[in-house]
Design a protein around this motif. Structure first.
Motif, PDB file in Angstrom:
ATOM      1  N   SER A   7      -5.491  -5.707  23.457  1.00 43.96           N
ATOM      2  CA  SER A   7      -4.834  -6.621  22.534  1.00 43.96           C
ATOM      3  C   SER A   7      -5.405  -8.016  22.745  1.00 43.96           C
ATOM      4  O   SER A   7      -6.228  -8.238  23.625  1.00 43.96           O
ATOM      5  N   ASP A  66       2.392  -4.352  15.360  1.00 45.73           N
ATOM      6  CA  ASP A  66       2.737  -3.758  16.649  1.00 45.73           C
ATOM      7  C   ASP A  66       3.895  -2.775  16.538  1.00 45.73           C
ATOM      8  O   ASP A  66       3.976  -1.798  17.285  1.00 45.73           O
ATOM      9  N   PHE A  69       2.077   0.141  15.401  1.00 47.76           N
ATOM     10  CA  PHE A  69       1.443   0.777  16.558  1.00 47.76           C
ATOM     11  C   PHE A  69       2.419   1.716  17.268  1.00 47.76           C
ATOM     12  O   PHE A  69       2.101   2.877  17.547  1.00 47.76           O
ATOM     13  N   THR A  90      -7.297   1.862  22.070  1.00 46.83           N
ATOM     14  CA  THR A  90      -6.659   1.325  20.871  1.00 46.83           C
ATOM     15  C   THR A  90      -6.842  -0.181  20.870  1.00 46.83           C
ATOM     16  O   THR A  90      -6.727  -0.837  21.916  1.00 46.83           O
ATOM     17  N   SER A  92      -5.489  -3.670  19.015  1.00 42.89           N
ATOM     18  CA  SER A  92      -4.396  -4.190  18.195  1.00 42.89           C
ATOM     19  C   SER A  92      -4.905  -5.212  17.189  1.00 42.89           C
ATOM     20  O   SER A  92      -6.025  -5.708  17.280  1.00 42.89           O
ATOM     21  N   PRO A 101       2.173  -4.747  22.760  1.00 44.21           N
ATOM     22  CA  PRO A 101       1.995  -3.331  22.417  1.00 44.21           C
ATOM     23  C   PRO A 101       1.714  -2.434  23.622  1.00 44.21           C
ATOM     24  O   PRO A 101       1.324  -1.289  23.453  1.00 44.21           O
TER      25      PRO A 101
END
Length: 233
Positions: A7, A66, A69, A90, A92, A101
């Motif tokens: 992130s 988020d 997510f 992953t 963000s 997240p």
């Protein structure tokens, strides 16, 4: 399968860092896939495809990215296992500095750049404060003193995290970061039942539900008002 959550604020260099880290994994024959979360638009998936990396993207539209997510991460992990990945990353959207997240027991990486200002780490919140690793980018265009001051500000907000500088253009530091992130003993088959490290902001108000008119008469739900009295400090 390993799972790592990246992130960070917009344009901090998340995609460049991930690409450089994956390049170091390719030399170790580690199969990596990426899922990119964003709001309205992203072409980062094209950069991953060009590098031959399995990739999916999800656009949250009008929803908080988020929250989007959290609603989709279980299906994302299932996709990674179906692809027989060794590592799933992953990324963000990074549009809300307040959100976090990260999942408990899953490595979380926050990417932040030197150009954002020395007070920025104090403004970011759980996305930085609850990260396991903080990657500082764009250090090549500021002085050594500025790098050290900024890194000190980051450490004051999150002294527990491993803080390191990585160059998203040259890849300097990416191999070292990669060695810290990948764990051969981790095998994530599902994230069902896992918990977020920090609760997401609670808000369900009239504007969440599509209201566009301004005024107290049109406001309902979770509303927070400023104290504008004369005695306000």
């Amino acid at each position: 399968m390993n799972l790592i959550i990246f992130s960070g604020p917009p344009s901090s260099g998340k995609t460049s860092i991930i690409l450089k880290v994956i390049a170091s994994y390719n030399r170790r024959n580690i199969k990596v896939g990426v899922v990119k979360f964003d709001c309205l638009y992203t072409d980062d998936d094209l950069a991953y495809e060009k590098a031959g990396i399995p990739v999916k993207k999800g656009l949250s539209g009008a929803l908080c990215p988020d929250h989007f997510f959290a609603s989709n991460i279980e299906e994302v992990v299932n996709w990674g296992n179906q692809e027989k990945l060794d590592l799933l990353i992953t990324e963000s959207a990074g549009l809300c500095n307040r959100c976090s997240p990260y999942l408990k027991d899953i490595k979380g990486v926050c990417v932040i750049d030197n150009l954002s200002g020395i007070n920025t780490p104090k403004k970011i919140g759980p996305m930085l404060k609850s990260a396991d690793f903080v990657v500082i980018t764009k250090g090549d265009i500021v002085s050594q003193a500025e790098r050290e001051v900024f890194a000190s500000c980051v450490s004051s907000v999150n002294p527990r995290a491993v803080t390191m500088h990585v160059n998203g253009l040259t890849g300097q530091g990416a191999y070292e970061l990669g060695t810290l992130l990948y764990d051969e003993n981790q095998d994530i088959q599902t994230v069902q039942g896992m918990k977020l490290r920090f609760p997401m902001p609670s808000a369900l108000c009239s504007y969440c539900l599509g209201e566009t008119r301004i005024g107290e008469a049109y406001q309902m739900g979770n509303i927070k008002k400023m104290n504008l009295g004369a005695d306000q400090s």
